[in-house]
Design an enzyme around this catalytic site. Structure first.
Site, mmCIF file in Angstrom:
data_model
loop_
_atom_site.group_PDB
_atom_site.id
_atom_site.type_symbol
_atom_site.label_atom_id
_atom_site.label_comp_id
_atom_site.label_asym_id
_atom_site.label_seq_id
_atom_site.Cartn_x
_atom_site.Cartn_y
_atom_site.Cartn_z
ATOM 1 N N ALA A 8 -12.438 -11.845 48.606
ATOM 2 C CA ALA A 8 -12.086 -10.525 49.153
ATOM 3 C C ALA A 8 -10.762 -10.613 49.889
ATOM 4 O O ALA A 8 -10.657 -10.292 51.066
ATOM 5 C CB ALA A 8 -13.196 -10.044 50.092
ATOM 6 N N SER A 129 -7.045 -15.048 39.876
ATOM 7 C CA SER A 129 -6.181 -15.934 40.652
ATOM 8 C C SER A 129 -5.078 -16.452 39.738
ATOM 9 O O SER A 129 -5.308 -16.659 38.548
ATOM 10 C CB SER A 129 -6.967 -17.134 41.170
ATOM 11 O OG SER A 129 -8.044 -16.731 41.963
ATOM 12 N N LEU A 219 3.187 -17.106 35.508
ATOM 13 C CA LEU A 219 4.096 -18.064 36.152
ATOM 14 C C LEU A 219 5.542 -17.727 35.804
ATOM 15 O O LEU A 219 6.434 -17.789 36.648
ATOM 16 C CB LEU A 219 3.792 -19.501 35.699
ATOM 17 C CG LEU A 219 2.432 -20.099 36.052
ATOM 18 C CD1 LEU A 219 2.410 -21.584 35.713
ATOM 19 C CD2 LEU A 219 2.105 -19.906 37.517
ATOM 20 N N CYS A 274 3.040 -16.341 46.389
ATOM 21 C CA CYS A 274 3.100 -16.641 44.946
ATOM 22 C C CYS A 274 4.344 -17.363 44.467
ATOM 23 O O CYS A 274 4.240 -18.309 43.695
ATOM 24 C CB CYS A 274 2.938 -15.357 44.152
ATOM 25 S SG CYS A 274 1.233 -14.800 44.151
HETATM 26 C C1 UDX Z 1 -4.258 -14.278 45.619
HETATM 27 C C2 UDX Z 1 -4.524 -14.792 44.244
HETATM 28 O O1 UDX Z 1 -5.860 -14.616 43.905
HETATM 29 C C3 UDX Z 1 -4.039 -16.173 44.157
HETATM 30 O O2 UDX Z 1 -4.156 -16.668 42.885
HETATM 31 C C4 UDX Z 1 -2.624 -16.117 44.448
HETATM 32 O O3 UDX Z 1 -2.024 -17.279 44.103
HETATM 33 C C5 UDX Z 1 -2.461 -15.774 45.886
HETATM 34 O O4 UDX Z 1 -2.938 -14.503 46.019
HETATM 35 P P1 UDX Z 1 -5.269 -13.791 47.774
HETATM 36 O O5 UDX Z 1 -6.200 -12.701 47.423
HETATM 37 O O6 UDX Z 1 -3.948 -13.387 48.291
HETATM 38 O O7 UDX Z 1 -5.081 -14.707 46.539
HETATM 39 O O8 UDX Z 1 -5.864 -14.905 48.674
HETATM 40 P P2 UDX Z 1 -6.663 -14.723 50.005
HETATM 41 O O9 UDX Z 1 -6.230 -13.501 50.711
HETATM 42 O O10 UDX Z 1 -6.596 -16.039 50.680
HETATM 43 O O11 UDX Z 1 -8.152 -14.429 49.498
HETATM 44 C C6 UDX Z 1 -8.976 -15.330 48.872
HETATM 45 C C7 UDX Z 1 -10.422 -15.115 49.376
HETATM 46 O O12 UDX Z 1 -11.293 -15.919 48.634
HETATM 47 C C8 UDX Z 1 -10.628 -15.464 50.845
HETATM 48 O O13 UDX Z 1 -11.149 -14.351 51.529
HETATM 49 C C9 UDX Z 1 -11.627 -16.621 50.795
HETATM 50 O O14 UDX Z 1 -12.533 -16.613 51.879
HETATM 51 C C10 UDX Z 1 -12.320 -16.364 49.484
HETATM 52 N N1 UDX Z 1 -12.966 -17.545 48.898
HETATM 53 C C11 UDX Z 1 -12.297 -18.705 48.793
HETATM 54 C C12 UDX Z 1 -14.273 -17.441 48.422
HETATM 55 O O15 UDX Z 1 -14.903 -16.390 48.540
HETATM 56 N N2 UDX Z 1 -14.855 -18.528 47.840
HETATM 57 C C13 UDX Z 1 -14.225 -19.711 47.736
HETATM 58 O O16 UDX Z 1 -14.777 -20.657 47.221
HETATM 59 C C14 UDX Z 1 -12.900 -19.800 48.232
HETATM 60 C C1 UDX Z 2 5.266 -11.174 43.895
HETATM 61 C C2 UDX Z 2 5.514 -10.476 42.557
HETATM 62 O O1 UDX Z 2 6.479 -9.436 42.723
HETATM 63 C C3 UDX Z 2 4.213 -9.913 42.022
HETATM 64 O O2 UDX Z 2 4.407 -9.341 40.739
HETATM 65 C C4 UDX Z 2 3.194 -11.033 41.937
HETATM 66 O O3 UDX Z 2 1.954 -10.535 41.508
HETATM 67 C C5 UDX Z 2 3.028 -11.716 43.273
HETATM 68 O O4 UDX Z 2 4.286 -12.172 43.739
HETATM 69 P P1 UDX Z 2 4.942 -10.397 46.408
HETATM 70 O O5 UDX Z 2 5.118 -11.844 46.722
HETATM 71 O O6 UDX Z 2 3.777 -9.680 46.966
HETATM 72 O O7 UDX Z 2 4.862 -10.191 44.820
HETATM 73 O O8 UDX Z 2 6.248 -9.606 46.889
HETATM 74 P P2 UDX Z 2 7.707 -9.382 46.300
HETATM 75 O O9 UDX Z 2 8.033 -7.961 46.478
HETATM 76 O O10 UDX Z 2 7.869 -9.928 44.949
HETATM 77 O O11 UDX Z 2 8.627 -10.188 47.330
HETATM 78 C C6 UDX Z 2 8.626 -11.599 47.396
HETATM 79 C C7 UDX Z 2 9.687 -12.077 48.374
HETATM 80 O O12 UDX Z 2 10.988 -11.875 47.842
HETATM 81 C C8 UDX Z 2 9.667 -11.365 49.718
HETATM 82 O O13 UDX Z 2 9.858 -12.302 50.754
HETATM 83 C C9 UDX Z 2 10.830 -10.424 49.625
HETATM 84 O O14 UDX Z 2 11.361 -10.093 50.872
HETATM 85 C C10 UDX Z 2 11.819 -11.236 48.807
HETATM 86 N N1 UDX Z 2 12.829 -10.438 48.091
HETATM 87 C C11 UDX Z 2 12.452 -9.519 47.149
HETATM 88 C C12 UDX Z 2 14.186 -10.634 48.343
HETATM 89 O O15 UDX Z 2 14.550 -11.474 49.183
HETATM 90 N N2 UDX Z 2 15.122 -9.905 47.657
HETATM 91 C C13 UDX Z 2 14.759 -8.991 46.717
HETATM 92 O O16 UDX Z 2 15.655 -8.368 46.124
HETATM 93 C C14 UDX Z 2 13.382 -8.784 46.455
#
Ligand code: UDX
Ligand code: UDX
Length: 473
Positions: A8, A129, A219, A274
């Protein structure tokens, strides 16, 4: 139909909320091993939701306990879900083989084992993920060794939402990608998930591929996006030497329709959960398949980003007459971008760390990040450095380190009062609305501003008397 999501977090929460919103006849349950997180999702006060995203609280309020449920009962959710999303975190490994590079898949593996052990019927399992290419195969191997001889189809459905605009991105995705086995059962599973998204996404935007293409697309997309930022940031350094202006360059090159205007903003560096992780993964993968030239090519994107963060901190120290020891530096913004409370890999952490190494007194203000989170981030970085550079003992918490001075404010003017310099590290809109004359009057002179996001009005600030530096402008 019932959908279950394990995890979550920033991805699972918003994605499932939007599925529940758009598919009222589907019952969506999100489970998590962390009971506090689930309690926060069930909190009546929308300010207490664990994830801040514009528009999210309204959807949660509208669908919660109707067809959107947050629970800690993982076993039951696995038994009941027809489609099970795995949306747990996959941090970079901090130990053993692939340390600092490969994704740590222990949580994903744990989920697969929980599904294999508890499921009572056939399931579609969806990797949400971001995972290294060929992870679906490992998930499949674990699932197929289930005690009851059940059938599992594993799909890859990577998430492309960006934080801060998650709901908008989920409502209007450029594309949805679904990868699966090309067997008749695999194609049927792909169709079943396609039908869910087709509730609101035009079918021509739902791309169906094989599993490996889907995993590698994620990726690659992130590597390309990050590469644009590192490219523009590399040129920002050259601008600062030559007097060219990076904003003008971004506009000029972005006008070329082959390049396009997005993701060309120079900054203190990219952050977020990411980009770095996915590129490190790509690099690891290339090394594994004996493609060192390809690995080195992509690794350079990360190195350029590290250089940009370091360059920014160094510029502050150099400008303040080669030392910030005992000087008050106000840091505005701690989140890795605006409109989120997420701080993972935020450049602010690295810049603050470098300033603290030089014994600055730092005063931090961010509209959405808590004091606890800020200390957690600083401590994590200190512990990582300690683990890398050695020492027999665990590093002490930052707040107890000798000569370290970190203050967190919940009001910006107090953070900036009597400061020697201000560093803008997140592009929060509210920073543009401050009474900068008042700020100037209450600072030490010369009053420096280092705008790591190029959001303030350079000429207006210089007119007030500030010594203003942006990135590449
Ligand atoms: C996401 C993507 O799913 C991940 O692949 C990407 O690289 C980073 O962003 P995100 O939703 O942002 O992950 O991560 P996070 O906010 O840390 O949430 C993951 C949740 O999974 C946590 O709430 C954690 O408690 C839960 N978790 C983790 C489980 O429920 N079971 C587990 O075994 C491990
Ligand atoms: C990114 C990808 O955009 C999204 O598609 C993927 O699923 C997860 O990773 P996110 O990391 O949430 O999303 O934010 P993003 O808007 O991509 O920004 C990433 C970082 O780049 C931030 O620190 C942002 O400030 C920076 N950024 C972005 C710059 O420095 N310059 C830019 O022009 C755009």
């Amino acid at each position: 139909m019932k959908i279950t999501c394990i995890g979550a977090g920033y991805v699972g929460g918003p994605t499932m909320a939007v599925i529940a919103e758009k598919c009222p006849e589907i019952e969506v349950t999100i489970v998590d091993i962390n009971p506090q997180r689930i309690a926060a999702w069930n909190d009546e006060n929308p300010d207490n939701l664990p994830v801040y995203e514009p528009g999210l609280a309204d959807i949660v309020k509208a669908r919660r306990n109707k067809n959107l449920f947050f629970s800690t009962d993982i076993k039951r959710a696995i038994i009941e879900g027809d489609i099970i999303f795995i949306s747990v975190n996959t941090p970079t490994k901090t130990y053993g083989v692939g340390k600092g590079m490969a994704a740590d898949l222990k949580y994903v593996e744990l989920c697969a084992r929980q599904i294999a052990d508890n499921a009572e019927g056939d399931k579609i399992v969806v990797e949400k993920s971001t995972l290294p290419v060929r992870t679906a195969q490992s998930i499949k191997t674990i699932l197929n060794n289930n005690p009851r001889g059940l059938n599992f189809q594993v799909l890859s459905n990577p998430e492309f939402l960006a934080e801060g605009t998650a709901i908008k991105d989920l409502h209007h995705p450029d594309r949805v990608l679904i990868g699966g086995d090309q067997s008749p059962e695999g194609l049927r599973a792909i169709e079943a998930l396609t039908d869910v998204y087709a509730h609101w996404v035009p079918r021509e935007r739902i791309l169906q591929t094989n599993v490996w293409s889907s995993e590698l697309s994620k990726l690659t997309a992130n590597a390309f996006l990050a590469q644009r930022i590192s490219s523009v940031n590399s040129i920002s350094a050259l601008c600062e030497r030559t007097g060219a202006n990076i904003k003008e360059i971004s506009k000029a090159i972005g006008a070329d329709s082959r390049i396009g205007p997005k993701f060309l903003e120079a900054s203190v560096g990219f952050g977020g959960s990411c980009f770095q992780k996915d590129i490190l993964n790509l690099v690891y993968l290339c090394r594994h398949f004996n493609l060192p030239e390809v690995a080195n090519y992509w690794e350079q994107v990360i190195k350029m980003n590290d250089y940009q963060k370091h360059r920014f901190a160094k510029q502050i120290i150099d400008s303040l007459f080669n030392t910030v020891s005992g000087k008050k530096i106000a840091i505005l913004g701690w989140a890795f971008k605006k409109d989120t409370n997420d701080t993972r890999e935020s450049p602010a952490i690295y810049v603050a760390h470098e300033l603290l190494q030089d014994r600055a007194e730092i005063h931090i203000y961010d509209p959405k990040v808590t004091r606890e989170q800020i200390f957690k981030d600083l401590n994590y970085l200190a512990a990582m450095n300690h683990a890398t550079y050695g020492g027999d003992f665990d590093s002490p918490p930052v707040e107890e380190m000798e000569g370290i001075s970190v203050h967190v404010h919940n009001e910006p003017y107090r953070a900036m009062q009597n400061a020697h310099a201000i560093a803008i590290l997140t592009e929060w809109d509210e920073f543009k609305t401050y009474d900068w004359q008042k700020v100037y009057n209450n600072m030490f002179k010369p009053a420096f501003i280092f705008d790591g996001r190029n959001i303030l009005d350079k000429s207006a600030l210089r007119k007030i008397g500030f010594d203003y530096s942006g990135v590449g402008n």
